[in-house]
Design a protein around this motif. Structure first.
Motif, PDB file in Angstrom:
ATOM      1  N   ARG A   1      -4.700   6.703   6.011  1.00 40.45           N
ATOM      2  CA  ARG A   1      -4.118   5.367   6.156  1.00 40.45           C
ATOM      3  C   ARG A   1      -2.601   5.472   6.008  1.00 40.45           C
ATOM      4  NH1 ARG A   1      -5.232   2.098   0.461  1.00 40.45           N
ATOM      5  NH2 ARG A   1      -4.488   3.734  -0.951  1.00 40.45           N
ATOM      6  N   GLY A   2      -1.926   4.342   6.224  1.00 36.98           N
ATOM      7  CA  GLY A   2      -0.496   4.225   5.949  1.00 36.98           C
ATOM      8  C   GLY A   2       0.392   5.164   6.738  1.00 36.98           C
ATOM      9  N   ILE A   3       1.435   5.639   6.089  1.00 37.19           N
ATOM     10  CA  ILE A   3       2.419   6.485   6.743  1.00 37.19           C
ATOM     11  C   ILE A   3       1.776   7.765   7.258  1.00 37.19           C
ATOM     12  CG2 ILE A   3       4.439   7.951   6.288  1.00 37.19           C
ATOM     13  CD1 ILE A   3       5.510   5.708   4.506  1.00 37.19           C
ATOM     14  N   GLY A   4       0.915   8.382   6.465  1.00 34.31           N
ATOM     15  CA  GLY A   4       0.283   9.622   6.894  1.00 34.31           C
ATOM     16  C   GLY A   4      -0.511   9.462   8.168  1.00 34.31           C
ATOM     17  N   ARG A   5      -1.208   8.357   8.284  1.00 31.65           N
ATOM     18  CA  ARG A   5      -1.990   8.100   9.499  1.00 31.65           C
ATOM     19  C   ARG A   5      -1.069   7.928  10.708  1.00 31.65           C
ATOM     20  NH1 ARG A   5      -7.382   4.579  10.114  1.00 31.65           N
ATOM     21  NH2 ARG A   5      -7.361   4.234  12.364  1.00 31.65           N
ATOM     22  N   GLU A   6       0.046   7.237  10.520  1.00 31.14           N
ATOM     23  CA  GLU A   6       1.009   7.056  11.612  1.00 31.14           C
ATOM     24  C   GLU A   6       1.600   8.395  12.037  1.00 31.14           C
ATOM     25  OE1 GLU A   6       2.926   4.837  14.496  1.00 31.14           O
ATOM     26  OE2 GLU A   6       1.580   4.010  12.975  1.00 31.14           O
ATOM     27  N   LEU A   7       1.901   9.257  11.073  1.00 35.46           N
ATOM     28  CA  LEU A   7       2.460  10.572  11.408  1.00 35.46           C
ATOM     29  C   LEU A   7       1.434  11.428  12.141  1.00 35.46           C
ATOM     30  CD1 LEU A   7       4.437  11.378   8.135  1.00 35.46           C
ATOM     31  CD2 LEU A   7       5.241  10.246  10.223  1.00 35.46           C
TER      32      LEU A   7
ATOM     33  N   PRO B   1       6.233   2.536   9.611  1.00 37.23           N
ATOM     34  CA  PRO B   1       5.759   3.917   9.739  1.00 37.23           C
ATOM     35  C   PRO B   1       6.123   4.548  11.075  1.00 37.23           C
ATOM     36  CG  PRO B   1       4.082   2.596   8.667  1.00 37.23           C
ATOM     37  CD  PRO B   1       5.168   1.630   9.117  1.00 37.23           C
ATOM     38  N   ALA B   2       6.155   3.740  12.140  1.00 35.73           N
ATOM     39  CA  ALA B   2       6.504   4.277  13.462  1.00 35.73           C
ATOM     40  C   ALA B   2       7.932   4.813  13.508  1.00 35.73           C
ATOM     41  CB  ALA B   2       6.315   3.192  14.531  1.00 35.73           C
ATOM     42  N   ASP B   3       8.823   4.293  12.645  1.00 36.86           N
ATOM     43  CA  ASP B   3      10.197   4.788  12.616  1.00 36.86           C
ATOM     44  C   ASP B   3      10.278   6.250  12.174  1.00 36.86           C
ATOM     45  OD1 ASP B   3      11.573   2.412  13.418  1.00 36.86           O
ATOM     46  OD2 ASP B   3      11.281   1.586  11.411  1.00 36.86           O
ATOM     47  N   LEU B   4       9.242   6.727  11.503  1.00 39.61           N
ATOM     48  CA  LEU B   4       9.236   8.097  10.993  1.00 39.61           C
ATOM     49  C   LEU B   4       8.636   9.086  11.988  1.00 39.61           C
ATOM     50  CD1 LEU B   4       7.852   7.209   7.456  1.00 39.61           C
ATOM     51  CD2 LEU B   4      10.252   7.447   8.114  1.00 39.61           C
TER      52      LEU B   4
END
Length: 256
Positions: A19-25, A223-226
């Motif tokens: 979930r969260g940032i990790g999922r977006e990455l 999260p997409a910004d990362l």
């Protein structure tokens, strides 16, 4: 044909990615054609994420391995399983992290240790296990997820601040020891990112106004910004970038 920022044929392990940032990455790396290994502790949530990724990217490019990134024996067994059953890990993103908000004079030692274990020691444990194999292959990418708290501090988040400052210097230590083997180790330091874990801060009108006013870009990050910086640091486009911390914070750390 592999492009400068393409990851076709590469295996990428992203810790804390259900979930969260990790999922977006993980999504961004999959978009760049990497084979993705998702990780988390909640088996049901991890399987849900794997199923969604498999539908979008194909089951042959998406795997999930549940293990505790703070447990040395679990880390060792998981990395061995990934390397033998899925493929050599080309990219490691150390993303797993937690927060605990309490003043330093009141924080319990167990909570202090837990925050350091998840945010800092896990990067050492997983990074060490993966690097042992990358060294033999003469190539690899490690991306550690830091924070603006790598350089800044605020009240009530002392353990997190200490851990993220340590992660910056762990990134440098890894570089000093592993760069000569063709491994690039770098970090991305997010600013204040709007996720489900920070929703209560976004909903706090006073705090939200402070963040927007304190950030030159005048908004929270997403999260997409990362995604772009992490894909770059995972690709051959960053083959001579070593030991750097890239702040993705809308300019917060460069103004007073």
């Amino acid at each position: 044909m592999d492009t400068l920022f393409g990851l076709r044929g590469r295996v990428a392990l992203v810790t804390g990615s259900s979930r969260g940032i990790g999922r977006e990455l993980a999504t961004a790396l999959a978009d760049a054609d990497a084979t993705i290994v998702l990780n988390g502790l909640d088996a049901d949530r991890l399987e849900s994420a794997r199923a969604e990724f498999a539908t979008r990217f194909g089951a042959e490019r998406v795997f999930a391995v549940a293990f505790d990134v703070t447990d040395e024996s679990q880390v060792s067994a998981a990395v061995e399983h990934i390397e033998s059953e899925i493929g050599p890990i080309d990219v490691l993103v150390n993303n797993a992290g937690i927060q605990h908000r309490v003043s330093l004079v009141d924080v319990a030692l167990a909570d202090w240790q837990r925050v350091l274990d998840v945010n800092l020691t896990s990067a050492f444990l997983v990074g060490r296990e993966v690097a042992r194999r990358m060294i033999g292959r003469g190539a690899g990418k490690v991306v550690n997820i830091c924070s603006v708290q790598t350089d800044l501090a605020r009240p009530t988040i002392g353990p997190y601040t200490a851990a993220k400052g340590g992660l910056r210097n762990l990134t440098r230590a890894m570089t000093a020891e592993w760069a000569g083997y063709g491994i690039q180790v770098n970090a991305v330091a997010p600013g204040y990112i709007h996720t489900e874990m920070t929703q209560n801060l976004v909903d706090d009108e006073r705090f939200n106004s402070w963040i927007v006013g304190r950030t030159p870009a005048a908004r929270w990050g997403t999260p997409a910004d990362l995604a772009g910086p992490v894909v770059w640091l995972s690709s051959r486009g960053s083959d001579f970038v070593n030991g750097q911390v890239v702040f993705v914070d809308g300019g917060m750390t460069v103004v007073v």
